[in-house]
Motif scaffolding. Structure first.
Motif, PDB file in Angstrom:
ATOM      1  N   VAL B 206       0.840  -1.202   0.000  1.00  0.00           N
ATOM      2  CA  VAL B 206       0.000   0.000   0.000  1.00  0.00           C
ATOM      3  C   VAL B 206       0.876   1.254   0.000  1.00  0.00           C
ATOM      4  O   VAL B 206       0.637   2.201  -0.746  1.00  0.00           O
ATOM      5  N   SER B 210       1.239   2.737  -4.236  1.00  0.00           N
ATOM      6  CA  SER B 210       0.024   3.508  -4.483  1.00  0.00           C
ATOM      7  C   SER B 210       0.376   4.881  -5.053  1.00  0.00           C
ATOM      8  O   SER B 210       1.409   5.441  -4.730  1.00  0.00           O
ATOM      9  N   ALA B 211      -0.535   5.382  -5.886  1.00  0.00           N
ATOM     10  CA  ALA B 211      -0.343   6.725  -6.435  1.00  0.00           C
ATOM     11  C   ALA B 211      -0.415   7.740  -5.294  1.00  0.00           C
ATOM     12  O   ALA B 211       0.322   8.712  -5.261  1.00  0.00           O
ATOM     13  N   ASP B 212      -1.329   7.517  -4.356  1.00  0.00           N
ATOM     14  CA  ASP B 212      -1.454   8.403  -3.194  1.00  0.00           C
ATOM     15  C   ASP B 212      -1.626   7.511  -1.966  1.00  0.00           C
ATOM     16  O   ASP B 212      -2.743   7.181  -1.580  1.00  0.00           O
ATOM     17  N   ALA B 215      -3.944   8.688   0.939  1.00  0.00           N
ATOM     18  CA  ALA B 215      -5.384   8.532   0.715  1.00  0.00           C
ATOM     19  C   ALA B 215      -5.797   7.067   0.785  1.00  0.00           C
ATOM     20  O   ALA B 215      -6.871   6.738   1.313  1.00  0.00           O
ATOM     21  N   GLN B 216      -4.935   6.172   0.274  1.00  0.00           N
ATOM     22  CA  GLN B 216      -5.240   4.739   0.337  1.00  0.00           C
ATOM     23  C   GLN B 216      -5.310   4.257   1.785  1.00  0.00           C
ATOM     24  O   GLN B 216      -6.237   3.557   2.175  1.00  0.00           O
ATOM     25  N   ARG B 218      -5.796   6.027   4.485  1.00  0.00           N
ATOM     26  CA  ARG B 218      -6.914   6.677   5.181  1.00  0.00           C
ATOM     27  C   ARG B 218      -8.228   5.944   4.904  1.00  0.00           C
ATOM     28  O   ARG B 218      -8.968   5.594   5.822  1.00  0.00           O
ATOM     29  N   LEU B 219      -8.478   5.678   3.619  1.00  0.00           N
ATOM     30  CA  LEU B 219      -9.726   5.011   3.246  1.00  0.00           C
ATOM     31  C   LEU B 219      -9.758   3.584   3.793  1.00  0.00           C
ATOM     32  O   LEU B 219     -10.784   3.103   4.283  1.00  0.00           O
ATOM     33  N   LEU B 220      -8.620   2.914   3.715  1.00  0.00           N
ATOM     34  CA  LEU B 220      -8.506   1.543   4.216  1.00  0.00           C
ATOM     35  C   LEU B 220      -8.823   1.487   5.706  1.00  0.00           C
ATOM     36  O   LEU B 220      -9.628   0.678   6.165  1.00  0.00           O
ATOM     37  N   GLN B 223     -12.642   2.512   6.460  1.00  0.00           N
ATOM     38  CA  GLN B 223     -13.599   1.467   6.070  1.00  0.00           C
ATOM     39  C   GLN B 223     -13.525   0.294   7.038  1.00  0.00           C
ATOM     40  O   GLN B 223     -14.552  -0.238   7.464  1.00  0.00           O
ATOM     41  N   ASN B 224     -12.297  -0.117   7.366  1.00  0.00           N
ATOM     42  CA  ASN B 224     -12.104  -1.274   8.227  1.00  0.00           C
ATOM     43  C   ASN B 224     -12.586  -1.007   9.652  1.00  0.00           C
ATOM     44  O   ASN B 224     -13.248  -1.830  10.280  1.00  0.00           O
ATOM     45  N   PHE B 227     -16.301  -0.946   9.843  1.00  0.00           N
ATOM     46  CA  PHE B 227     -16.781  -2.321   9.732  1.00  0.00           C
ATOM     47  C   PHE B 227     -16.669  -3.025  11.081  1.00  0.00           C
ATOM     48  O   PHE B 227     -17.615  -3.669  11.541  1.00  0.00           O
ATOM     49  N   PRO B 234     -19.691  -0.190   2.683  1.00  0.00           N
ATOM     50  CA  PRO B 234     -19.241   0.845   1.758  1.00  0.00           C
ATOM     51  C   PRO B 234     -20.446   1.608   1.214  1.00  0.00           C
ATOM     52  O   PRO B 234     -21.440   1.003   0.868  1.00  0.00           O
TER      53      PRO B 234
END
Lengths: 200, 249
Positions: B206, B210-212, B215-216, B218-220, B223-224, B227, B234
């Motif tokens: 990751v 990753s390009a960013d 952001a990856q 943070r979202l990961l 979301q987790n 959950f 989502p």
């Protein structure tokens, strides 16, 4: 309000619970149909992870499973996001192809971590226009984790259009990633396609 | 004495956070400190490259699985840390998880030789992680802002407050004598670090590809975490397969 209309109003009220018990219009895709798709995919996944082998061999099996069971064009279109509106037909096709190899290589590599484990489908539920199929991955000596397959028959046949691992949705992660690439390339779709090709 | 004062201050600050935050279902990303967070993220990436990777090379068994020493250290720290989870389970009024983790603790402390091994997981009782951030969530605190912490990585303001309380929540601290006692809050960190090393391949993937990666990550994390806390999946309204033009893809 006249007596008659009041009475029909009352009988309509009384009929409401009955109405809600009448069979609903058939869902486009039934949970059992979605579950059987995921069962088939999972059987192949279990075979692949039991077989093990080199990274290239595992990725190759993953590519084939993905091609057969995933709604690849939806996943690509979703990942591109709003930029798709400006994309030409040729760009859409080129992006779709580059994205397919990028995503299968990326998730195929991760897939290697599942070797020696098993995937078990537990239940399914109709949500809005699709069906969610819940599965569990058991790795020896580790706590099991949840995988959800999102299945729809948008294309006329059941295919999964998203996978979430412990709540982390592939669609959202990939749209974020492609969005970041688009930002870095100032919205230049061709540059993103080239970057995706390079990544694989 | 200063210890006691610190505890009180913590309690007050946590209750303040809990009181001013209204419960809500968050589906969006709240990141007002993005600039600072990104700076910390760069630092964390450096740490991963210079510390975590060489450590993994030494501690792993070579096939991507954790080596014996790492696994054993992780087991031991995780076992010492379990009573803290049980306290949180109780604070969350979750007797089922409290009982589950208690049985786990008893099995691993006895059959697992003071927690060096983890037979409980093999016998179908895997850890049910719990922390004070979750307790705050159960008590009605909102997620707050996204925060990336040095070394520790992604968190939220609620979970960060919870993390500080967790340092003092392990009841083993009251029964273990003085010098060893001070190591108990560290068990949480050690258990965390071993899993960082254990999953370093995925983490590096990751961070490096990753390009960013900010952001990856943070979202990961968000979301987790949502959950884990049983918040909805989502952004479901956003993924309707019939609501997207896929012509040409």
């Amino acid at each position: 309000m006249s007596l008659i209309s009041r009475r029909s109003f009352v009988s309509a009220l009384a009929a409401l619970p009955v109405l809600s018990m009448l069979p609903r219009p058939a869902l486009a895709l039934s949970p059992p149909a979605a579950e059987s798709l995921v069962d088939k995919a999972v059987a192949e996944i279990n075979q692949a992870i039991a077989a093990g082998g080199s990274e290239a061999a595992i990725i190759d099996r993953f590519v084939r499973i993905f091609a057969r069971y995933a709604d690849e064009s939806y996943i690509a279109a979703y990942a591109m996001g709003p930029a798709a509106r400006q994309a030409s037909a040729a760009q859409r096709q080129a992006f779709s192809q580059a994205f397919r190899s990028y995503i299968t290589a990326k998730y195929g590599r991760r897939f290697r971590e599942f070797v020696g484990g098993t995937v078990t489908v537990s239940r399914s539920k109709a949500v809005k226009t699709w069906v969610e199929v819940y599965a569990q991955v058991n790795l020896p000596g580790e706590a099991p984790f949840a995988v959800t397959f999102y299945v729809s028959d948008r294309t006329g046949q059941p295919l999964f259009f998203n996978i979430a691992v412990e709540g982390v949705s592939m669609l959202l992660q990939e749209r974020e990633e492609i969005g970041a690439m688009l930002d870095q390339n100032r919205g230049n779709i061709d540059a993103v396609i080239a970057q995706l090709r390079q990544a694989t | 004495m200063p210890d006691r004062l610190f505890r009180r201050l913590l309690l007050v600050s946590v209750l303040f956070v809990a009181a001013c935050a209204a419960p809500e279902v968050t589906q969006t990303i709240n990141d007002p400190y993005e600039e600072q967070n990104r700076a910390v993220h760069e630092f964390n990436k450096q740490v991963t490259r210079t510390v975590l990777k060489p450590l993994t090379a030494g501690a792993g068994s070579g096939d991507g699985k954790p080596g014996f020493v790492l696994k054993t250290v992780g087991n031991f720290a995780g076992n010492v840390d379990t009573p803290r989870m049980i306290v949180n389970d109780i604070l969350q009024a979750n007797p089922e998880d409290a009982a589950h983790n208690t049985v786990r603790f008893l099995i691993n402390t006895t059959f697992g030789i003071a927690g060096l091994f983890d037979p409980a997981t093999a016998w179908g009782l895997p850890e049910r992680p719990s922390d004070f951030g979750e307790t705050l969530h159960v008590w009605g605190a909102a997620e707050g802002a996204y925060v990336e912490l040095p070394i520790k990585g992604p968190s939220t303001s609620r979970d960060t407050a919870g993390m500080f309380v967790d340092f003092f929540l392990n009841p083993l601290s009251t029964v273990v004598p003085a010098p060893e006692r001070y190591a108990i809050p560290a068990s949480n960190i050690v258990a965390d670090m071993t899993s960082l090393v254990e999953y370093s391949d995925s983490i590096s993937e990751v961070l490096d590809s990753s390009a960013d990666s900010y952001a990856q990550a943070r979202l990961l994390y968000l979301q987790n975490r949502r959950f884990q806390l049983g918040q909805s999946g989502p952004a479901e309204e956003e993924i309707d397969p019939f609501a997207l033009d896929t012509e040409g893809f």
